[in-house]
Design an enzyme around this catalytic site. Structure first.
Site, mmCIF file in Angstrom:
data_model
loop_
_atom_site.group_PDB
_atom_site.id
_atom_site.type_symbol
_atom_site.label_atom_id
_atom_site.label_comp_id
_atom_site.label_asym_id
_atom_site.label_seq_id
_atom_site.Cartn_x
_atom_site.Cartn_y
_atom_site.Cartn_z
ATOM 1 N N GLU A 133 1.142 -1.133 -0.104
ATOM 2 C CA GLU A 133 0.177 -0.148 -0.065
ATOM 3 C C GLU A 133 0.841 1.202 -0.008
ATOM 4 O OE1 GLU A 133 -1.578 1.694 3.559
ATOM 5 O OE2 GLU A 133 -1.029 -0.077 4.808
ATOM 6 N N LYS A 166 -3.515 -2.252 15.097
ATOM 7 C CA LYS A 166 -2.891 -1.487 16.019
ATOM 8 C C LYS A 166 -3.751 -1.276 17.256
ATOM 9 C CE LYS A 166 0.141 0.993 14.427
ATOM 10 N NZ LYS A 166 0.412 2.102 13.259
HETATM 11 N N1 PSU Z 1 -2.497 1.153 10.508
HETATM 12 C C1 PSU Z 1 -1.099 1.364 10.597
HETATM 13 N N2 PSU Z 1 -0.352 2.095 9.509
HETATM 14 C C2 PSU Z 1 -1.124 2.782 8.530
HETATM 15 C C3 PSU Z 1 -2.308 2.494 8.597
HETATM 16 C C4 PSU Z 1 -3.083 1.665 9.421
HETATM 17 O O1 PSU Z 1 -0.508 0.923 11.456
HETATM 18 O O2 PSU Z 1 -0.508 3.520 7.866
HETATM 19 C C5 PSU Z 1 -3.084 3.297 7.506
HETATM 20 C C6 PSU Z 1 -3.563 1.888 6.191
HETATM 21 O O3 PSU Z 1 -3.353 2.233 4.815
HETATM 22 C C7 PSU Z 1 -4.830 1.585 6.617
HETATM 23 C C8 PSU Z 1 -5.554 2.984 7.174
HETATM 24 O O4 PSU Z 1 -5.618 1.217 5.563
HETATM 25 O O5 PSU Z 1 -4.480 3.690 7.749
HETATM 26 C C9 PSU Z 1 -6.743 2.938 7.743
HETATM 27 O O6 PSU Z 1 -7.170 4.153 7.911
HETATM 28 P P1 PSU Z 1 -8.682 4.275 8.502
HETATM 29 O O7 PSU Z 1 -8.774 4.156 10.048
HETATM 30 O O8 PSU Z 1 -9.018 5.938 8.322
HETATM 31 O O9 PSU Z 1 -9.781 3.506 7.696
#
Ligand code: PSU
Ligand code: MN
Length: 299
Positions: free
Chosen positions: A25, A159
């Site tokens: 990604e 996380k």
């Molecule tokens: N968790 C991490 N590092 C990240 C992300 C999540 O440890 O960089 C990023 C990923 O791209 C994930 C996104 O798909 O955050 C999720 O965002 P949201 O919670 O806004 O859906």
């Protein structure tokens, strides 16, 4: 989507020859880590895959195209520019149409990877159900896409900024299989385990076999492979909890919501831990890329 896909030579050739490819990604580069470490990490993840004999396809949106496989100059833009959009499913059309630069989240990356014929994807951690979601309704699009896109997602669990029990419940509701790699305890990103149970799988081969069976059964969902951070790099759960608390309080004070919320917390935690969380993050992503490569080779 086919007519919008733009493959790098490398990725195109590898796919044509039916050799292994993994997807990576770009939000982790643009919004997940600070510069210049983000750029170094982006390059290193690709190098690790190549060493194992697997072609890395980092994915982003650029010039009205979905780029599958990036050049160094693209990675640089993602790492440095502060005009990069964070793209989940709902943002794809708008960013393509306006020809802006978009970094793809787990959700958008697996959508693109699937259209491109790539079956394995590696990242650090997935998005999930946020704490206090019962009031905010903040649940990542990643979980929905995992339920409907048949791509294997390798992450270090989710996380600890999230509500992990709710995240696992939601994945169960959506029918997403969650496998612990050589563990039956769901890993908590910076920490190698939580007290939450998952089904244990011991080999890349077995993961590949289950995936193939799922496809043959006509079950077109994805699956989550949760790969614990190597113990020597982990930060204990209780210790992380303090830092996360601080970051959450600051987010609340600054009224951070929506797509800004996750990136804000991640970078805040890097600051609070004076870079220690970033080191752990880097080690665990590298570890996930290795496992994803082994699974891709089995497929
Ligand atoms: N968790 C991490 N590092 C990240 C992300 C999540 O440890 O960089 C990023 C990923 O791209 C994930 C996104 O798909 O955050 C999720 O965002 P949201 O919670 O806004 O859906
Ligand atoms: Mn969200």
């Amino acid at each position: 989507m086919k007519k919008y896909l733009q493959f790098s030579k490398d990725v195109e050739r590898t796919l044509k020859n039916k050799q292994p490819v993994i997807a990576l990604e770009s939000t982790i580069i643009s919004h997940g880590m600070p510069y210049p470490q983000n750029l170094e990490v982006a390059g290193r993840l690709e190098a690790i895959a190549r060493e194992i004999g697997v072609t890395p396809a980092t994915i982003c949106l650029m010039d009205g195209k979905v780029k599958i496989g990036l050049e160094q100059k693209d990675l640089k833009i993602l790492a440095k520019s502060n005009d990069v959009a964070k793209v989940s499913r709902r943002d794809i059309g708008r960013i393509i149409e306006t020809k802006k630069v978009g970094a793809t989240t787990v959700a958008a990356t697996i959508i693109a990877a699937n259209r491109a014929g790539i079956k394995v994807f590696a990242t650090g951690g997935i998005g999930g159900v946020h704490r206090n979601a019962e009031n905010t309704f903040d649940i990542s699009n990643d979980l929905i896409e995992l339920s409907r896109i048949p791509v294997i997602v390798v992450s270090a669990g989710a996380k600890a900024i999230l509500d992990l029990p709710k995240t696992l419940e939601y994945l169960e509701t959506m029918g997403v299989p969650v496998y612990g790699y050589r563990t039956d305890k769901f890993p908590a990103f910076y920490s190698s385990q939580s007290n939450l149970k998952v089904d244990k799988i011991d080999t890349p081969r077995q993961i590949a076999d289950i995936y193939k069976t799922n496809i043959e059964l006509g079950l077109n969902n994805g699956m989550l492979v949760a790969n614990p951070i190597p113990e020597k790099y982990e930060i204990p759960f209780a210790e992380m909890e303090e830092y996360i608390d601080l970051a959450l309080k600051k987010a609340k004070k600054n009224n951070i919501t929506g797509r800004e919320f996750t990136p804000f917390l991640l970078l805040e935690i890097v600051k609070i831990t004076k870079g220690r969380s970033l080191q752990a993050n880097i080690k665990l992503v590298e570890n996930n890329v290795r496992l994803a490569c082994e699974i891709a080779r089995e497929l």
